[in-house]
Design an enzyme around this catalytic site. Structure first.
Site, mmCIF file in Angstrom:
data_model
loop_
_atom_site.group_PDB
_atom_site.id
_atom_site.type_symbol
_atom_site.label_atom_id
_atom_site.label_comp_id
_atom_site.label_asym_id
_atom_site.label_seq_id
_atom_site.Cartn_x
_atom_site.Cartn_y
_atom_site.Cartn_z
ATOM 1 N N LYS A 74 0.744 -1.130 0.018
ATOM 2 C CA LYS A 74 0.128 -0.162 0.045
ATOM 3 C C LYS A 74 0.732 1.284 0.161
ATOM 4 O O LYS A 74 0.417 2.268 -0.540
ATOM 5 C CB LYS A 74 -0.938 0.035 1.364
ATOM 6 C CG LYS A 74 -2.222 -0.905 1.121
ATOM 7 C CD LYS A 74 -3.188 -0.670 1.957
ATOM 8 C CE LYS A 74 -4.574 -1.607 1.753
ATOM 9 N NZ LYS A 74 -5.619 -1.487 2.868
ATOM 10 N N GLY A 134 -4.272 0.875 17.228
ATOM 11 C CA GLY A 134 -3.469 0.442 16.014
ATOM 12 C C GLY A 134 -2.870 1.585 15.308
ATOM 13 O O GLY A 134 -3.372 2.675 15.369
HETATM 14 P P1 NAP Z 1 -1.468 -3.557 9.687
HETATM 15 O O1 NAP Z 1 -0.469 -2.400 8.898
HETATM 16 O O2 NAP Z 1 -0.880 -4.869 10.012
HETATM 17 O O3 NAP Z 1 -1.669 -2.488 11.296
HETATM 18 C C1 NAP Z 1 -2.402 -3.149 12.436
HETATM 19 C C2 NAP Z 1 -1.870 -2.498 13.521
HETATM 20 O O4 NAP Z 1 -2.412 -2.883 14.591
HETATM 21 C C3 NAP Z 1 -0.375 -2.307 13.827
HETATM 22 O O5 NAP Z 1 0.219 -1.488 13.238
HETATM 23 C C4 NAP Z 1 -0.263 -2.384 15.212
HETATM 24 O O6 NAP Z 1 -0.228 -1.167 15.895
HETATM 25 C C5 NAP Z 1 -1.567 -3.026 15.622
HETATM 26 N N1 NAP Z 1 -1.427 -4.645 15.928
HETATM 27 C C6 NAP Z 1 -0.955 -5.391 14.968
HETATM 28 N N2 NAP Z 1 -1.127 -6.820 15.633
HETATM 29 C C7 NAP Z 1 -1.580 -6.566 16.996
HETATM 30 C C8 NAP Z 1 -1.739 -7.388 18.117
HETATM 31 N N3 NAP Z 1 -1.521 -8.432 18.298
HETATM 32 N N4 NAP Z 1 -2.189 -6.648 19.141
HETATM 33 C C9 NAP Z 1 -2.479 -5.430 19.324
HETATM 34 N N5 NAP Z 1 -2.084 -4.455 18.320
HETATM 35 C C10 NAP Z 1 -1.759 -5.139 17.031
HETATM 36 O O7 NAP Z 1 -2.967 -3.765 9.044
HETATM 37 P P2 NAP Z 1 -3.599 -2.611 8.324
HETATM 38 O O8 NAP Z 1 -3.569 -2.703 6.908
HETATM 39 O O9 NAP Z 1 -3.476 -1.218 9.031
HETATM 40 O O10 NAP Z 1 -5.139 -3.129 8.771
HETATM 41 C C11 NAP Z 1 -5.707 -3.572 10.043
HETATM 42 C C12 NAP Z 1 -6.977 -4.288 10.004
HETATM 43 O O11 NAP Z 1 -8.010 -3.469 9.296
HETATM 44 C C13 NAP Z 1 -6.877 -5.400 9.252
HETATM 45 O O12 NAP Z 1 -7.727 -6.465 10.187
HETATM 46 C C14 NAP Z 1 -7.635 -5.231 7.921
HETATM 47 O O13 NAP Z 1 -8.278 -6.766 7.431
HETATM 48 C C15 NAP Z 1 -8.682 -4.373 8.356
HETATM 49 N N6 NAP Z 1 -8.967 -3.439 7.309
HETATM 50 C C16 NAP Z 1 -10.526 -3.476 6.971
HETATM 51 C C17 NAP Z 1 -10.866 -2.524 5.854
HETATM 52 C C18 NAP Z 1 -12.306 -2.726 5.646
HETATM 53 O O14 NAP Z 1 -12.447 -2.325 4.316
HETATM 54 N N7 NAP Z 1 -13.040 -3.014 6.522
HETATM 55 C C19 NAP Z 1 -9.804 -1.871 5.208
HETATM 56 C C20 NAP Z 1 -8.487 -1.920 5.381
HETATM 57 C C21 NAP Z 1 -8.255 -2.669 6.553
HETATM 58 P P3 NAP Z 1 0.782 -1.044 16.874
HETATM 59 O O15 NAP Z 1 2.101 -1.710 16.666
HETATM 60 O O16 NAP Z 1 1.061 0.416 17.184
HETATM 61 O O17 NAP Z 1 0.534 -1.516 18.368
#
Ligand code: NAP
Length: 253
Positions: A74, A134
């Protein structure tokens, strides 16, 4: 589907990312093409081992009209594009690419999806301040929307790495000051459906709005805990559909 077969379609779309084991988008768009009898349209998965493979992908498929982008590209895709939408400049992440005459332009439709779905449930007279759980790519799109709508927010992270960032251990006693709580972590996503962010749930009340970007299961452990205490809840399914429809609109302009 074989490469030669997908090139028979006049309008090809797809998803880039790595790995791509399952995809909402492929099913969503191919079902849409079938329902709308768009027989010359097809949506394919393109797992790229490196983002530098994007150029070759576009050259190899002259019928490619648009792409969705997912983890881990992304942000990394931006230098490979000819142009970006002004919102992408602010957020720093692309989830949709429009391809016209061999030129690639990047957009972020998560912003649209999140904003529209939030505004449908948010009550401005109750919900003023937000916690974003997050700090990943989705959190940045969420923060942009909150700022645009005049809602104060704070990130919550496992580590105290950013300014304006709380840690989970600092939350007890504070939840009443934040009426919107948005989960942008993958916690609670199937198959790990029991996990949820580490919040002082006993402080949750009817004045809270719990929004979870996770959509599978439809009611996550986080949303369940909010609902039990009277909070309004919303999952990420509508956001997912809205961001896909916005991508479709962009590909057709
Ligand atoms: P990402 O880049 O992996 O980020 C997720 C954040 O969550 C990380 O930066 C981390 O922040 C925190 N995190 C990760 N693992 C964790 C854990 N075990 N415990 C606590 N905090 C944790 O993912 P993303 O791309 O931002 O997406 C996040 C979620 O949103 C996913 O589940 C994705 O499927 C969903 N999403 C949904 C839509 C939709 O249309 N509904 C669109 C986009 C994304 P820290 O390190 O700062 O704690």
């Amino acid at each position: 589907m074989e490469q030669s077969v997908i090139d028979r379609y006049s309008f090809l779309f797809g998803l880039i990312g790595y790995p791509l084991s399952h995809s909402f988008s492929k099913r969503y768009f191919n079902d849409k093409f079938e329902q709308e009898q768009l027989t010359d349209y097809y949506y394919e998965l393109f797992p790229l081992q490196g983002i530098e493979e994007l150029k070759k992908l576009v050259l190899n498929h002259a019928n490619l009209k648009g792409l969705n982008v997912t983890i881990p590209y992304k942000k990394a895709v931006i230098p490979y594009l000819h142009a970006i939408d002004p919102e992408v400049e602010k957020i720093g992440a692309v989830n949709t690419i429009q391809i016209k005459n061999g030129k690639l332009k990047g957009f972020n439709t998560d912003v649209y999806g999140f904003e529209q779905s939030l505004l449908r449930v948010m009550q401005p007279e109750i919900h003023h301040r937000a916690l974003i759980l997050g700090t990943g790519g989705a959190a940045q799109a969420v923060a942009y929307v909150l700022q645009k709508n005049g809602i104060d927010y704070q990130y919550v992270s496992r580590t105290q790495s950013e300014n304006n960032c709380l840690t989970y251990s600092e939350l007890p006693g504070q939840l009443k000051s934040y009426q919107i709580i948005i989960n942008t972590t993958p916690l609670g996503m199937s198959p790990n459906i029991e996990s949820k962010p580490d919040l002082p749930y006993q402080e949750v009340g009817a004045f809270h709005l719990f929004y979870d970007l996770v959509y599978n299961p439809t009611e996550t452990a986080f949303l369940k805990a909010g609902k039990e205490r009277g909070a309004t809840i919303k999952n990420g399914l509508e956001m997912l559909h809205l961001q896909a429809e916005k991508a479709w609109e962009i590909w057709n302009t």
